[in-house]
Design a protein around this motif. Structure first.
Motif, PDB file in Angstrom:
ATOM      1  N   SER A   1      13.527  -8.864  -5.338  1.00 16.54           N
ATOM      2  CA  SER A   1      14.483  -7.952  -4.621  1.00 16.54           C
ATOM      3  C   SER A   1      13.991  -6.528  -4.561  1.00 16.54           C
ATOM      4  CB  SER A   1      15.967  -8.291  -5.077  1.00 16.54           C
ATOM      5  OG  SER A   1      16.143  -7.733  -6.293  1.00 16.54           O
ATOM      6  N   LEU A   2      14.538  -5.773  -3.560  1.00 18.77           N
ATOM      7  CA  LEU A   2      14.241  -4.354  -3.320  1.00 18.77           C
ATOM      8  C   LEU A   2      14.552  -3.733  -4.864  1.00 18.77           C
ATOM      9  CD1 LEU A   2      14.827  -3.426   0.398  1.00 18.77           C
ATOM     10  CD2 LEU A   2      12.598  -3.628  -0.878  1.00 18.77           C
ATOM     11  N   GLU A   3      15.811  -3.899  -5.187  1.00 15.88           N
ATOM     12  CA  GLU A   3      16.529  -3.099  -6.163  1.00 15.88           C
ATOM     13  C   GLU A   3      15.532  -3.310  -7.609  1.00 15.88           C
ATOM     14  OE1 GLU A   3      19.411  -6.198  -5.414  1.00 15.88           O
ATOM     15  OE2 GLU A   3      18.212  -4.747  -4.452  1.00 15.88           O
ATOM     16  N   ASP A   4      14.935  -4.486  -7.660  1.00 16.32           N
ATOM     17  CA  ASP A   4      14.223  -5.049  -8.807  1.00 16.32           C
ATOM     18  C   ASP A   4      12.595  -4.701  -8.756  1.00 16.32           C
ATOM     19  OD1 ASP A   4      16.391  -5.947 -10.164  1.00 16.32           O
ATOM     20  OD2 ASP A   4      16.599  -7.833  -9.231  1.00 16.32           O
ATOM     21  N   LYS A   5      12.247  -4.085  -7.667  1.00 12.32           N
ATOM     22  CA  LYS A   5      10.770  -3.719  -7.416  1.00 12.32           C
ATOM     23  C   LYS A   5      10.347  -2.575  -8.706  1.00 12.32           C
ATOM     24  CE  LYS A   5      10.120  -5.968  -3.321  1.00 12.32           C
ATOM     25  NZ  LYS A   5       9.314  -6.958  -3.147  1.00 12.32           N
ATOM     26  N   GLN A   6       8.875  -3.036  -8.924  1.00 12.54           N
ATOM     27  CA  GLN A   6       8.381  -2.282 -10.247  1.00 12.54           C
ATOM     28  C   GLN A   6       7.946  -1.039  -9.740  1.00 12.54           C
ATOM     29  OE1 GLN A   6       5.671  -5.288 -11.933  1.00 12.54           O
ATOM     30  NE2 GLN A   6       7.352  -5.833 -13.370  1.00 12.54           N
ATOM     31  N   GLU A   7       7.536   0.044 -10.260  1.00 11.75           N
ATOM     32  CA  GLU A   7       6.969   1.266 -10.151  1.00 11.75           C
ATOM     33  C   GLU A   7       5.571   0.943  -9.819  1.00 11.75           C
ATOM     34  OE1 GLU A   7       5.340   5.397 -12.331  1.00 11.75           O
ATOM     35  OE2 GLU A   7       7.037   4.319 -13.052  1.00 11.75           O
ATOM     36  N   TYR A   8       5.180   1.677  -8.819  1.00 11.82           N
ATOM     37  CA  TYR A   8       3.846   1.784  -7.954  1.00 11.82           C
ATOM     38  C   TYR A   8       3.045   2.293  -8.933  1.00 11.82           C
ATOM     39  CZ  TYR A   8       0.160   2.850  -4.547  1.00 11.82           C
ATOM     40  OH  TYR A   8      -0.902   2.490  -3.492  1.00 11.82           O
ATOM     41  N   ASP A   9       1.697   1.698  -9.048  1.00 12.79           N
ATOM     42  CA  ASP A   9       0.510   2.012  -9.965  1.00 12.79           C
ATOM     43  C   ASP A   9      -0.651   2.342  -9.202  1.00 12.79           C
ATOM     44  OD1 ASP A   9      -1.430   2.234 -11.799  1.00 12.79           O
ATOM     45  OD2 ASP A   9      -0.840   0.587 -13.133  1.00 12.79           O
ATOM     46  N   PRO A  10      -1.001   3.461  -9.011  1.00 11.64           N
ATOM     47  CA  PRO A  10      -2.006   3.855  -7.854  1.00 11.64           C
ATOM     48  C   PRO A  10      -3.376   3.249  -8.404  1.00 11.64           C
ATOM     49  CG  PRO A  10      -0.734   5.794  -8.542  1.00 11.64           C
ATOM     50  CD  PRO A  10      -0.187   4.634  -9.308  1.00 11.64           C
ATOM     51  N   GLN A  11      -3.662   3.205  -9.776  1.00 12.01           N
ATOM     52  CA  GLN A  11      -4.768   2.717 -10.036  1.00 12.01           C
ATOM     53  C   GLN A  11      -5.197   1.498  -9.894  1.00 12.01           C
ATOM     54  OE1 GLN A  11      -7.502   4.550 -11.023  1.00 12.01           O
ATOM     55  NE2 GLN A  11      -8.726   2.487 -11.400  1.00 12.01           N
ATOM     56  N   ALA A  12      -3.854   0.536 -10.207  1.00  9.30           N
ATOM     57  CA  ALA A  12      -4.091  -0.848  -9.877  1.00  9.30           C
ATOM     58  C   ALA A  12      -4.161  -1.082  -8.407  1.00  9.30           C
ATOM     59  CB  ALA A  12      -3.114  -1.502 -10.346  1.00  9.30           C
ATOM     60  N   ALA A  13      -3.660  -0.395  -7.650  1.00 13.74           N
ATOM     61  CA  ALA A  13      -3.684  -0.544  -5.960  1.00 13.74           C
ATOM     62  C   ALA A  13      -4.990  -0.248  -5.832  1.00 13.74           C
ATOM     63  CB  ALA A  13      -2.708   0.385  -5.302  1.00 13.74           C
ATOM     64  N   LYS A  14      -5.725   0.724  -6.299  1.00 10.16           N
ATOM     65  CA  LYS A  14      -7.245   1.098  -5.961  1.00 10.16           C
ATOM     66  C   LYS A  14      -8.119   0.103  -6.352  1.00 10.16           C
ATOM     67  CE  LYS A  14     -10.365   4.939  -7.023  1.00 10.16           C
ATOM     68  NZ  LYS A  14     -10.901   5.953  -7.814  1.00 10.16           N
ATOM     69  N   GLU A  15      -7.897  -0.528  -7.622  1.00  6.30           N
ATOM     70  CA  GLU A  15      -8.836  -1.596  -7.888  1.00  6.30           C
ATOM     71  C   GLU A  15      -8.692  -3.020  -6.897  1.00  6.30           C
ATOM     72  OE1 GLU A  15      -7.779  -2.042 -11.794  1.00  6.30           O
ATOM     73  OE2 GLU A  15      -8.581  -0.337 -12.518  1.00  6.30           O
ATOM     74  N   SER A  16      -7.600  -3.084  -6.314  1.00  2.23           N
ATOM     75  CA  SER A  16      -7.122  -4.096  -5.565  1.00  2.23           C
ATOM     76  C   SER A  16      -7.600  -4.114  -4.346  1.00  2.23           C
ATOM     77  CB  SER A  16      -5.514  -4.641  -5.620  1.00  2.23           C
ATOM     78  OG  SER A  16      -5.270  -4.919  -6.816  1.00  2.23           O
ATOM     79  N   VAL A  17      -7.561  -3.022  -3.612  1.00  2.78           N
ATOM     80  CA  VAL A  17      -8.042  -2.784  -2.316  1.00  2.78           C
ATOM     81  C   VAL A  17      -9.582  -2.781  -2.200  1.00  2.78           C
ATOM     82  CG1 VAL A  17      -8.327  -0.286  -2.310  1.00  2.78           C
ATOM     83  CG2 VAL A  17      -7.513  -1.343  -0.235  1.00  2.78           C
TER      84      VAL A  17
END
Length: 521
Positions: A296-312
């Motif tokens: 759910s939106l209220e339970d979303k975890q904090e964004y991790d820019p480094q993890a996103a960078k590796e995924s993209v």
């Protein structure tokens, strides 16, 4: 290098959401698109253009309404303050020290610096990229009118096309050869009006080619051409679905930034009013990650820019590997080099999918290494020695593949209004009623008619999002149209002040020509 090519086609468009009121919802639409999509996209293309080991090549359609917003000095003057308000808000957050907040602050500062470096002249930057042959710029219908629903008055379709061509040439010096047909929508005979307007190629949804007459021998993997000399390319779903689908594609990666969780929804209305915003709505400040599709939106975890960078980076590599396999397989059954067409809304890259521009950057870096050649539609036509003659099938890329999304019980009433207003415009422009003193009035009436025809408002009514705004826009432009037309028809005096007030708010298409609505004898 694999034999075959990949054409990425982006459709950059916003409806005419110009507003005289600072802090409006319409202004937010435009400025969020700037900081999340258009500025990052330019940054990505410009950086790739100077790198020796990269092969950036894309086709991009810039709609006339978007270009009018990019050119508008009133909006330009307000952009820096809009960004500054969000930076100030981030500074006040308790989460200021988190990686997500710091990353977003860095992103906003970088886009603001990019804006200042060119003094807000994004059009000039796109023009330079076209000169360098990094991009091939397409036009679109003037106000993104859904052309199959305007066909009762062919002159209305012609005005959408010719106004767009004239505006494109005004801003880019050269007339466009290609067009992004709004919603990729086609009907029989549209190629006649395209050819008359100097337009030579466009993209259709896959079934627009697969159901063509005769059926193309190479299906979606080569362009076709009509007897009027207009070429059409077909969307390849294999090349688009991995990027397009938020649920099954790359944008659904749990590490990527969550689009729907926005600080504008989290803050109280009292705090929003302190920064000049009267109601709850997105601010473009998003600090959480998707986490999982079921979170759910209220339970979303904090964004991790480094993890996103590796995924993209991994996703870009995966996409290219799959395109390479696809091209190798196609090559075995074709006598010419196969061509994959991957069209997307430009705002998918950055707005809907925050990591999208980085995805494109990695495509440019890795394409040559993976043996996939990127190409523009213009280049693809030049490389195709013979093009099969076919008549495309009526189609769109909307739900159901035809016109039903824009011809629904929620929005079908507009078609009658367009037809009625279109007939009147054609009658006046064809009947010799335009006196010299009325030229200014009829030109503004043409602007209002075109603005009322935007398919965006029909889409919003069907999607049931900001429906009140959509109805207001349609009715406002039609009301203004009839005020101006009736002043001419009934030979009533209309004050210069009224005309100037309307023209000030809808100051678009300076080269608009009533001749476009003149019926051919």
């Amino acid at each position: 290098m694999t034999k075959g090519n990949l054409a990425i086609v982006l459709h950059a468009h916003l409806p005419y959401v110009r507003s005289e009121e600072p802090g409006s919802l319409e202004e937010d639409w435009f400025f969020q698109a700037l900081v999340e999509c258009y500025l990052p996209l330019l940054e990505t293309l410009e950086e790739a253009s100077t790198a020796k080991d990269q092969t950036p090549k894309i086709t991009i359609g810039l709609s006339p309404t978007l270009l009018s917003l990019l050119e508008d000095q009133v909006l330009k003057n307000r952009f820096e303050e809009w960004v500054s308000i969000r930076l100030e808000l981030l500074n006040k957050l308790e989460t200021n020290c988190t990686a997500a907040a710091l990353d977003l602050k860095g992103h906003l500062k970088r886009q603001l610096k990019s804006w200042k470096s060119c003094k807000g002249d994004l059009i000039g930057r796109f023009k330079k990229l076209q000169t360098l042959e990094i991009i091939d710029i397409l036009t679109c219908a003037a106000t993104h009118g859904y052309l199959p629903l305007l066909r009762e008055n062919p002159e209305a379709v012609r005005a959408q096309l010719k106004t767009a061509v004239r505006e494109h040439q005004r801003l880019f010096t050269n007339a466009p050869l290609g067009i992004w047909l709004p919603e990729c929508a086609y009907y029989e005979g549209l190629d006649d009006l395209m050819s008359e307007s100097g337009l030579r190629y466009a993209v259709l949804d896959g079934h627009g080619l697969l159901n063509a007459d005769p059926r193309p021998r190479y299906g979606l993997y080569a362009p076709i051409c009509t007897r009027r000399g207009v070429a059409f390319f077909g969307r390849d779903s294999e090349s688009t679905l991995p990027v397009w689908s938020a649920r099954d594609g790359y944008p659904g990666n749990p590490n990527y930034r969550e689009f729907h969780r926005d600080l504008g929804w989290d803050l109280s209305i009292e705090n929003l009013k302190k920064i000049g915003i009267k109601e709850k709505r997105p601010l473009g400040i998003k600090l959480f990650k998707i986490s999982s599709q079921n979170t759910s939106l209220e339970d979303k975890q904090e964004y991790d820019p480094q993890a996103a960078k590796e995924s993209v980076e991994k996703d870009a590599e995966s996409y290219l590997k799959d395109r390479k396999k696809q091209l190798i397989k196609l090559e075995k059954s074709m006598k010419i080099e196969p061509l994959l067409i991957a069209p997307f809304d430009a705002e998918l890259f950055g707005h809907w999918w925050f990591e999208g521009p980085k995805f494109l950057s990695h495509l440019f870096i890795k394409a040559k290494r993976e043996g996939v050649k990127l190409i523009t539609l213009k280049d693809a036509l030049q490389l195709t020695p013979q093009i099969q003659l076919c008549n495309p099938s009526p189609s769109s890329w909307g739900q159901g593949g035809f016109h039903n999304y824009w011809l629904d019980k929620s929005n079908a009433w507009i078609v009658h209004e367009w037809s009625k207003a279109g007939r009147e415009m054609v009658s006046i422009c064809s009947g010799g009623l335009i006196e010299e003193s009325n030229i200014k009035i009829i030109k503004q009436a043409g602007r209002e008619l075109l603005l009322s025809q935007s398919s965006d408002w029909s889409f919003i009514l069907k999607a049931e999002t900001t429906t009140e705004l959509a109805r207001e826009r349609i009715n406002l432009h039609l009301k203004r149209f009839w005020i101006l037309i009736n002043a001419i028809k009934d030979n009533k005096n209309i004050t210069e002040k009224i005309i100037d007030e309307i023209e000030k708010e809808d100051c678009i298409f300076p080269l608009i020509s009533p001749i476009d609505w003149k019926k051919k004898i």
